[in-house]
Write an enzyme that holds these catalytic residues in place. Structure first.
Site, PDB file in Angstrom:
ATOM      1  N   ARG A 217      32.043  40.920  33.217  1.00 35.28           N
ATOM      2  CA  ARG A 217      30.952  41.092  34.174  1.00 35.28           C
ATOM      3  C   ARG A 217      31.068  42.450  34.867  1.00 35.28           C
ATOM      4  NH1 ARG A 217      33.028  35.742  35.157  1.00 35.28           N
ATOM      5  NH2 ARG A 217      31.526  34.100  34.618  1.00 35.28           N
ATOM      6  N   HIS A 322      23.888  43.159  31.743  1.00 37.23           N
ATOM      7  CA  HIS A 322      24.533  41.860  31.580  1.00 37.23           C
ATOM      8  C   HIS A 322      24.381  41.329  30.157  1.00 37.23           C
ATOM      9  CE1 HIS A 322      26.452  38.270  33.171  1.00 37.23           C
ATOM     10  NE2 HIS A 322      25.556  37.532  32.522  1.00 37.23           N
ATOM     11  N   ARG A 325      27.463  41.500  27.928  1.00 32.97           N
ATOM     12  CA  ARG A 325      28.369  40.344  28.001  1.00 32.97           C
ATOM     13  C   ARG A 325      27.846  39.232  27.091  1.00 32.97           C
ATOM     14  NH1 ARG A 325      31.865  36.934  31.052  1.00 32.97           N
ATOM     15  NH2 ARG A 325      30.867  35.001  31.727  1.00 32.97           N
ATOM     16  N   HIS A 348      34.183  30.763  32.075  1.00 34.16           N
ATOM     17  CA  HIS A 348      33.218  29.747  32.494  1.00 34.16           C
ATOM     18  C   HIS A 348      33.954  28.480  32.923  1.00 34.16           C
ATOM     19  CE1 HIS A 348      29.742  31.615  29.980  1.00 34.16           C
ATOM     20  NE2 HIS A 348      29.759  32.067  31.220  1.00 34.16           N
ATOM     21  N   TYR A 357      25.868  30.246  23.796  1.00 35.46           N
ATOM     22  CA  TYR A 357      26.336  31.273  22.872  1.00 35.46           C
ATOM     23  C   TYR A 357      26.660  30.666  21.504  1.00 35.46           C
ATOM     24  CZ  TYR A 357      26.659  33.760  27.265  1.00 35.46           C
ATOM     25  OH  TYR A 357      26.362  34.324  28.471  1.00 35.46           O
TER      26      TYR A 357
END
Length: 381
Positions: A217, A322, A325, A348, A357
């Site tokens: 991030r 972002h 990422r 996460h 993802y």
């Protein structure tokens, strides 16, 4: 304590303070005392005189009881004051809000909630007023709108359950705290990532590589320091994140509890890491990898100025920072990483985001099927 009799009420001199206490019997035939004592007897007499005038003019009403005063104080609590204290004292699992979360909440309050509810008493916020506010707030940005509604609902739920300021939470719009993803990011390709890196200034090229290949991030990257890079083990230790607060920077924990993590650096970008440490990072262990010219944390605007030019050259004007990422997460999923492995790499704490993802990586199935067919069609007779 000495006392003196008079036509209406009583005045007593308290010992040893020497202050005066006034009391009287009201029309309800109950004894009522002044809420405070008086330094001079004349002040006590003045107070009794005012009460007598109220009785004579039929304006008198019994003084509020302790419970009534408490209820009035609750009824008078303004939403702006309550929300400010709520953000300041809010805890999650016994811990204060992280700087990034607190800043996000204050921004939502300032931009979207306080303009309507700041000076309104919490007890007077109705379902109708919430519905009217919601119909006009951030209508063109559903995710932001959902975040604002969710925050308002959570604050008012604390007012209901914890502080007993209201009996019913007026936020009752079904589904208002969630939204469908409007922008579905498209991962960058290998060639596009190469173009982005090459078009960035030399001191920022590694930032693009780590954002994509290590799925970091922005707040984690700007706080990254020399001591966080372990070249021997080929890992980057993510232990902190920086967030802009009131024009300055505040360093705290990463976005979630799982945000503290060690991420393996893909071997093909290790030379770029070594080069950056040698050419663009000071020798001190605490030296930032991507500092501003002042040596402090780099401003987002500085990065975006270069990134927007680079993405244009890469023919990806839709790509947000972002999304790098996101690209890295999809790349990791394409290797066959399990859900738990993705969660660990991305930091996460819940599985929902990591599952996105995995789903994105499953889109390669068509490519695999096409290549299988190509194997057959290209087979010589």
């Amino acid at each position: 304590m000495s006392q003196g009799r008079r036509g209406f009420g009583r005045i007593r001199k308290c010992q040893p303070s020497g202050r005066y206490q006034a009391s009287y019997v009201g029309p309800d035939e109950k004894l009522h005392r002044a809420a405070t004592t008086f330094a001079a007897k004349v002040d006590a007499e003045g107070w009794l005189h005012e009460r007598r005038r109220e009785i004579d003019r039929e304006l008198w009403s019994p003084p509020a009881t302790g419970e009534q005063k408490k209820a009035k104080r609750k009824a008078d609590v303004k939403f702006g004051d309550y929300a400010d204290k709520w953000v300041e004292t809010r805890t999650v699992k016994g811990k204060p809000l992280r700087p990034r979360t607190q800043a996000h909440y204050r921004s939502l309050l300032k931009q979207h909630i306080l303009p309507t509810f700041e000076n309104k008493a919490v007890a007077r916020i109705t379902r109708e007023s919430v519905d009217r506010w919601y119909s006009k707030t951030a209508a063109g940005t559903p995710t932001l709108r959902a975040h604002a509604y969710s925050l308002l609902r959570t604050i008012l739920e604390s007012a209901r359950t914890r502080d007993k300021l209201i009996d019913v939470n007026p936020c009752a719009i079904e589904g208002a705290g969630s939204s469908d993803r409007v922008v579905k990011p498209k991962p960058a390709t290998y060639d596009q990532l190469d173009t982005l890196v090459n078009e960035m200034p030399a001191q920022l090229q590694l930032m693009v590589l780590l954002a994509a290949w290590c799925a970091m991030r922005f707040g984690e990257l700007v706080e990254l320091r020399r001591k966080d890079i372990d070249l021997e083990e080929a890992i980057v230790r993510i232990e902190r994140a920086a967030v802009r607060v009131d024009g300055g920077w505040k360093v705290g924990d990463p976005k979630s509890e799982a945000g503290k993590r060690d991420v393996a650096i893909p071997p093909h970008i290790l030379p770029a890491v070594e080069h950056h440490l040698a050419k663009h990072t000071l020798a001190e262990k605490n030296a930032l990898l991507f500092p501003a010219r002042s040596g402090e944390h780099m401003q987002p605007s500085t990065l975006y100025r270069h990134f927007y030019k680079a993405r244009t050259v890469a023919n990806r004007p839709d790509l947000r920072w972002h999304d790098l990422r996101h690209s890295g997460a999809v790349l990791a999923a394409q290797t066959g990483a399990t859900l738990a492995e993705l969660m660990a790499r991305l930091g996460h704490s819940t599985h929902q985001a990591a599952m996105r993802y995995q789903h994105a990586a499953q889109g390669r199935d068509k490519l695999i099927a096409a290549k299988m067919s190509k194997m057959v069609t290209d087979t010589p007779e």
